[in-house]
Design a protein around this motif. Structure first.
Motif, PDB file in Angstrom:
ATOM      1  N   TRP A  62       0.826  -1.218   0.000  1.00  0.00           N
ATOM      2  CA  TRP A  62       0.000   0.000   0.000  1.00  0.00           C
ATOM      3  C   TRP A  62       0.857   1.264   0.000  1.00  0.00           C
ATOM      4  O   TRP A  62       0.335   2.360  -0.120  1.00  0.00           O
ATOM      5  CB  TRP A  62      -0.921   0.026   1.232  1.00  0.00           C
ATOM      6  CG  TRP A  62      -1.982  -1.023   1.241  1.00  0.00           C
ATOM      7  CD1 TRP A  62      -2.444  -1.734   0.170  1.00  0.00           C
ATOM      8  CD2 TRP A  62      -2.726  -1.491   2.379  1.00  0.00           C
ATOM      9  NE1 TRP A  62      -3.428  -2.611   0.561  1.00  0.00           N
ATOM     10  CE2 TRP A  62      -3.625  -2.484   1.914  1.00  0.00           C
ATOM     11  CE3 TRP A  62      -2.722  -1.174   3.730  1.00  0.00           C
ATOM     12  CZ2 TRP A  62      -4.503  -3.148   2.756  1.00  0.00           C
ATOM     13  CZ3 TRP A  62      -3.589  -1.842   4.576  1.00  0.00           C
ATOM     14  CH2 TRP A  62      -4.478  -2.817   4.096  1.00  0.00           C
ATOM     15  N   LYS A  63       2.170   1.092   0.191  1.00  0.00           N
ATOM     16  CA  LYS A  63       3.095   2.230   0.329  1.00  0.00           C
ATOM     17  C   LYS A  63       2.597   3.195   1.405  1.00  0.00           C
ATOM     18  O   LYS A  63       2.628   4.419   1.253  1.00  0.00           O
ATOM     19  CB  LYS A  63       3.270   2.956  -1.010  1.00  0.00           C
ATOM     20  CG  LYS A  63       3.884   2.082  -2.093  1.00  0.00           C
ATOM     21  CD  LYS A  63       4.133   2.862  -3.367  1.00  0.00           C
ATOM     22  CE  LYS A  63       4.795   1.951  -4.417  1.00  0.00           C
ATOM     23  NZ  LYS A  63       5.085   2.681  -5.686  1.00  0.00           N
ATOM     24  N   LEU A  64       2.158   2.595   2.512  1.00  0.00           N
ATOM     25  CA  LEU A  64       1.508   3.347   3.576  1.00  0.00           C
ATOM     26  C   LEU A  64       2.199   3.101   4.914  1.00  0.00           C
ATOM     27  O   LEU A  64       2.474   1.961   5.288  1.00  0.00           O
ATOM     28  CB  LEU A  64       0.035   2.934   3.687  1.00  0.00           C
ATOM     29  CG  LEU A  64      -0.766   3.538   4.845  1.00  0.00           C
ATOM     30  CD1 LEU A  64      -0.957   5.037   4.640  1.00  0.00           C
ATOM     31  CD2 LEU A  64      -2.127   2.843   4.966  1.00  0.00           C
ATOM     32  N   LEU A  65       2.460   4.194   5.635  1.00  0.00           N
ATOM     33  CA  LEU A  65       2.986   4.134   6.989  1.00  0.00           C
ATOM     34  C   LEU A  65       1.904   4.682   7.913  1.00  0.00           C
ATOM     35  O   LEU A  65       1.418   5.796   7.709  1.00  0.00           O
ATOM     36  CB  LEU A  65       4.256   4.985   7.083  1.00  0.00           C
ATOM     37  CG  LEU A  65       5.160   4.836   8.310  1.00  0.00           C
ATOM     38  CD1 LEU A  65       5.670   3.406   8.443  1.00  0.00           C
ATOM     39  CD2 LEU A  65       6.335   5.811   8.202  1.00  0.00           C
ATOM     40  N   GLU A  66       1.502   3.892   8.901  1.00  0.00           N
ATOM     41  CA  GLU A  66       0.400   4.300   9.777  1.00  0.00           C
ATOM     42  C   GLU A  66       0.848   4.312  11.234  1.00  0.00           C
ATOM     43  O   GLU A  66       1.471   3.373  11.719  1.00  0.00           O
ATOM     44  CB  GLU A  66      -0.810   3.365   9.635  1.00  0.00           C
ATOM     45  CG  GLU A  66      -1.984   3.781  10.523  1.00  0.00           C
ATOM     46  CD  GLU A  66      -3.259   2.987  10.266  1.00  0.00           C
ATOM     47  OE1 GLU A  66      -4.308   3.329  10.840  1.00  0.00           O
ATOM     48  OE2 GLU A  66      -3.200   2.016   9.472  1.00  0.00           O
ATOM     49  N   VAL A  67       0.499   5.404  11.933  1.00  0.00           N
ATOM     50  CA  VAL A  67       0.749   5.528  13.365  1.00  0.00           C
ATOM     51  C   VAL A  67      -0.609   5.534  14.066  1.00  0.00           C
ATOM     52  O   VAL A  67      -1.482   6.330  13.731  1.00  0.00           O
ATOM     53  CB  VAL A  67       1.503   6.825  13.709  1.00  0.00           C
ATOM     54  CG1 VAL A  67       1.832   6.870  15.206  1.00  0.00           C
ATOM     55  CG2 VAL A  67       2.777   6.936  12.891  1.00  0.00           C
ATOM     56  N   VAL A  68      -0.780   4.631  15.029  1.00  0.00           N
ATOM     57  CA  VAL A  68      -2.041   4.520  15.765  1.00  0.00           C
ATOM     58  C   VAL A  68      -1.818   5.003  17.193  1.00  0.00           C
ATOM     59  O   VAL A  68      -0.867   4.580  17.854  1.00  0.00           O
ATOM     60  CB  VAL A  68      -2.562   3.064  15.779  1.00  0.00           C
ATOM     61  CG1 VAL A  68      -3.951   3.009  16.408  1.00  0.00           C
ATOM     62  CG2 VAL A  68      -2.597   2.498  14.364  1.00  0.00           C
ATOM     63  N   ASP A  69      -2.700   5.891  17.640  1.00  0.00           N
ATOM     64  CA  ASP A  69      -2.561   6.501  18.969  1.00  0.00           C
ATOM     65  C   ASP A  69      -3.817   6.227  19.791  1.00  0.00           C
ATOM     66  O   ASP A  69      -4.915   6.622  19.413  1.00  0.00           O
ATOM     67  CB  ASP A  69      -2.349   8.011  18.815  1.00  0.00           C
ATOM     68  CG  ASP A  69      -1.998   8.691  20.127  1.00  0.00           C
ATOM     69  OD1 ASP A  69      -1.263   8.086  20.920  1.00  0.00           O
ATOM     70  OD2 ASP A  69      -2.448   9.830  20.356  1.00  0.00           O
ATOM     71  N   LEU A  70      -3.658   5.519  20.907  1.00  0.00           N
ATOM     72  CA  LEU A  70      -4.773   5.247  21.807  1.00  0.00           C
ATOM     73  C   LEU A  70      -4.972   6.410  22.761  1.00  0.00           C
ATOM     74  O   LEU A  70      -4.039   6.828  23.451  1.00  0.00           O
ATOM     75  CB  LEU A  70      -4.505   3.968  22.613  1.00  0.00           C
ATOM     76  CG  LEU A  70      -5.465   3.675  23.774  1.00  0.00           C
ATOM     77  CD1 LEU A  70      -6.893   3.487  23.276  1.00  0.00           C
ATOM     78  CD2 LEU A  70      -4.997   2.452  24.564  1.00  0.00           C
ATOM     79  N   LYS A  71      -6.192   6.939  22.807  1.00  0.00           N
ATOM     80  CA  LYS A  71      -6.557   7.999  23.743  1.00  0.00           C
ATOM     81  C   LYS A  71      -7.585   7.420  24.714  1.00  0.00           C
ATOM     82  O   LYS A  71      -8.697   7.068  24.316  1.00  0.00           O
ATOM     83  CB  LYS A  71      -7.167   9.197  23.013  1.00  0.00           C
ATOM     84  CG  LYS A  71      -6.261   9.843  21.968  1.00  0.00           C
ATOM     85  CD  LYS A  71      -5.126  10.601  22.607  1.00  0.00           C
ATOM     86  CE  LYS A  71      -4.337  11.404  21.568  1.00  0.00           C
ATOM     87  NZ  LYS A  71      -3.140  12.040  22.147  1.00  0.00           N
ATOM     88  N   GLY A  72      -7.234   7.339  25.992  1.00  0.00           N
ATOM     89  CA  GLY A  72      -8.139   6.757  26.967  1.00  0.00           C
ATOM     90  C   GLY A  72      -9.089   7.758  27.595  1.00  0.00           C
ATOM     91  O   GLY A  72     -10.028   7.364  28.285  1.00  0.00           O
ATOM     92  N   GLY A  73      -8.878   9.059  27.361  1.00  0.00           N
ATOM     93  CA  GLY A  73      -9.678  10.088  28.005  1.00  0.00           C
ATOM     94  C   GLY A  73     -11.019  10.327  27.332  1.00  0.00           C
ATOM     95  O   GLY A  73     -11.306   9.815  26.251  1.00  0.00           O
ATOM     96  N   ARG A  74     -11.831  11.157  27.993  1.00  0.00           N
ATOM     97  CA  ARG A  74     -13.162  11.492  27.469  1.00  0.00           C
ATOM     98  C   ARG A  74     -13.171  12.813  26.702  1.00  0.00           C
ATOM     99  O   ARG A  74     -14.154  13.153  26.046  1.00  0.00           O
ATOM    100  CB  ARG A  74     -14.173  11.565  28.623  1.00  0.00           C
ATOM    101  CG  ARG A  74     -14.339  10.238  29.373  1.00  0.00           C
ATOM    102  CD  ARG A  74     -15.389  10.360  30.456  1.00  0.00           C
ATOM    103  NE  ARG A  74     -15.450   9.187  31.313  1.00  0.00           N
ATOM    104  CZ  ARG A  74     -16.107   8.072  31.029  1.00  0.00           C
ATOM    105  NH1 ARG A  74     -16.769   7.995  29.877  1.00  0.00           N
ATOM    106  NH2 ARG A  74     -16.121   7.057  31.864  1.00  0.00           N
ATOM    107  N   GLY A  75     -12.114  13.600  26.828  1.00  0.00           N
ATOM    108  CA  GLY A  75     -12.047  14.863  26.104  1.00  0.00           C
ATOM    109  C   GLY A  75     -11.793  14.615  24.631  1.00  0.00           C
ATOM    110  O   GLY A  75     -10.824  13.953  24.242  1.00  0.00           O
ATOM    111  N   LEU A  76     -12.675  15.133  23.784  1.00  0.00           N
ATOM    112  CA  LEU A  76     -12.587  14.857  22.348  1.00  0.00           C
ATOM    113  C   LEU A  76     -11.272  15.348  21.749  1.00  0.00           C
ATOM    114  O   LEU A  76     -10.812  16.456  22.031  1.00  0.00           O
ATOM    115  CB  LEU A  76     -13.754  15.527  21.616  1.00  0.00           C
ATOM    116  CG  LEU A  76     -15.123  14.849  21.753  1.00  0.00           C
ATOM    117  CD1 LEU A  76     -16.190  15.691  21.074  1.00  0.00           C
ATOM    118  CD2 LEU A  76     -15.087  13.463  21.148  1.00  0.00           C
TER     119      LEU A  76
END
Length: 424
Positions: A145-159
């Motif tokens: 896909w020639k794609l680099l993906e960074v995934v970030d987990l946000k545990g808070g309730r603030g959007l």
């Protein structure tokens, strides 16, 4: 290939990815924080989020599901977090997303992408005035896909918005620099925020072209240079003049200097219409405040900032008192906590009670039923067995920004009253 590091071992750069939006907006933030170092205080909310990350690391390492860890305890820097249903559900959405992306790629091409968890993403190669960068919760490279993906987990309730998110842009740039030589055309940055309903969903992404990210890099370096200029001028200007020039409230949450920033204090007092009389006593403005819907909306947008400043101010006072500073009219007192059995003594208590005349229901709590979502997942194809047996209770209303929610608007109480009256 999957690699793992440890979330709790993260170090923060002077220009951390998580503070990019703040430093971008407030050029004086780094200078103020360098001269006002914050103590190592981990809030319970931050510890809760860390626990979710640590649990995810275990799931990835041992190929297990978050539910399997319910009832265990995650130990963070300053807290112990019980892994309950909410911790497991929050972690599950992140783990499932990452595994789902890997599975989709494997199904299409018959090969696995490169996956690194907790990858350091330094920006040293940019040659900026500060050490900069962050850590990617999960970084995935999909060669076909020639794609680099960074995934970030946000545990808070603030959007947290994904589009044009400067923290995510910093992660995206860092992922390119940390993984040189890859054939990449797009960098995707994804937020997984299970506890914050959003009009774009709880999982949302931004996908800038590499050329756009390179162009944004020039803007980032300019902002770094402004921060360095503010840092240098701190020693040569009067503090009041320096503050007026370089401090700009707006992205203050989590700033170490939030509790004693003069610019934020003045902004909060102005927003609350507070002034001080000749005896230095706070007074609420007695001039007419026009409560138009537009003015109310403007004030609502300021309330989170005011509340955050109040909380930070209280925390600063408590820290000073703990350090021996006497705060006039205030004293330190012991926290009032719930009584509990001493560590390691529960078995002895149970043995005593088992041989007493008490019936078990008098000293044992029954097992708690899991949430509807957890039960349906456990039932799998037989989830129809509990169809119609759960509900999301409706009661009262919340006033929220229309562009920050997926929930449908309902009529006001007045309109509902008149509609009911007209129906009779």
């Amino acid at each position: 290939m999957t690699k793992l590091a440890v979330h709790a071992d993260r170090d923060h750069a002077t220009w951390a990815a998580s503070s990019t939006a703040r430093n971008w907006n407030c050029s004086g933030a780094i200078a103020l924080n360098r001269r006002n170092p914050a103590p190592e205080v981990e809030s319970e909310a931050a510890a809760w989020g860390t626990a979710c990350h640590q649990l995810a690391e275990k799931c990835f390492k041992h190929n297990r599901h978050p539910d399997e860890y319910i009832g265990t305890v995650e130990t963070t820097k300053q807290h112990k977090i019980d892994v309950d249903g909410e911790v497991a559900e929050t972690t599950e959405m992140y783990v499932d997303y990452v595994r789902g992306r890997i599975a989709a790629y494997v199904q299409e091409f018959g090969e696995e992408p490169i996956v690194v968890h907790e990858q350091p993403l330094p920006l040293d190669r940019l040659g900026g005035p500060y050490d900069a960068g962050g850590t990617g919760d999960t970084v995935m490279y999909f060669p076909r896909w020639k794609l680099l993906e960074v995934v970030d987990l946000k545990g808070g309730r603030g959007l947290v918005e994904a589009a044009d998110n400067k923290q995510l842009r910093t992660y995206g740039l860092g992922s390119l620099l940390a993984n040189p030589g890859l054939d990449v055309e797009k960098v995707k940055t994804t937020i997984v925020q299970p506890r914050a309903p959003h009009k774009d969903g709880k999982i949302r992404s931004d996908e800038p072209h590499v050329a756009d990210l390179v162009e944004w890099t020039a803007e980032l370096l300019e902002r770094m240079k402004l921060a360095k200029q503010a840092d240098d001028e701190f020693e040569t200007m009067a503090f009041a003049a320096w503050s007026a020039k370089w401090l700009k409230p707006g992205n203050c949450k989590f700033c170490p200097s939030e509790g004693n920033c003069p610019a934020l204090k003045q902004r909060a007092l102005d927003a609350a219409h507070v002034w001080f009389d000749d005896l230095d006593r706070p007074q609420i403005s007695n001039k007419a405040i026009f409560d138009t819907p537009e003015q109310i909306a403007a004030d609502l947008d300021m309330l989170d900032m005011i509340q955050d400043w109040i909380s930070a101010r209280r925390a600063l006072a408590h820290k000073m008192a703990e350090g021996g500073t006497e705060i006039p009219n205030y004293i330190l007192v012991p926290q009032q906590k719930r009584e509990k059995w001493k560590d390691g003594e529960e078995e002895a208590v149970l043995n005593i009670l088992d041989h007493s005349e008490l019936k078990p229901e008098k000293y044992l709590n029954p097992a708690k039923l899991k949430t509807p979502k957890q039960v349906r997942k456990a039932l799998g194809k037989k989830e129809s067995l509990v169809a119609g047996l759960s509900e999301t209770p409706a009661g009262g209303t919340n006033l929220v920004r229309a562009d920050k929610t997926t929930r449908q608007a309902i009529p006001s109480g007045v309109n509902r009253f008149f509609n009911d009256e007209s129906a009779t």
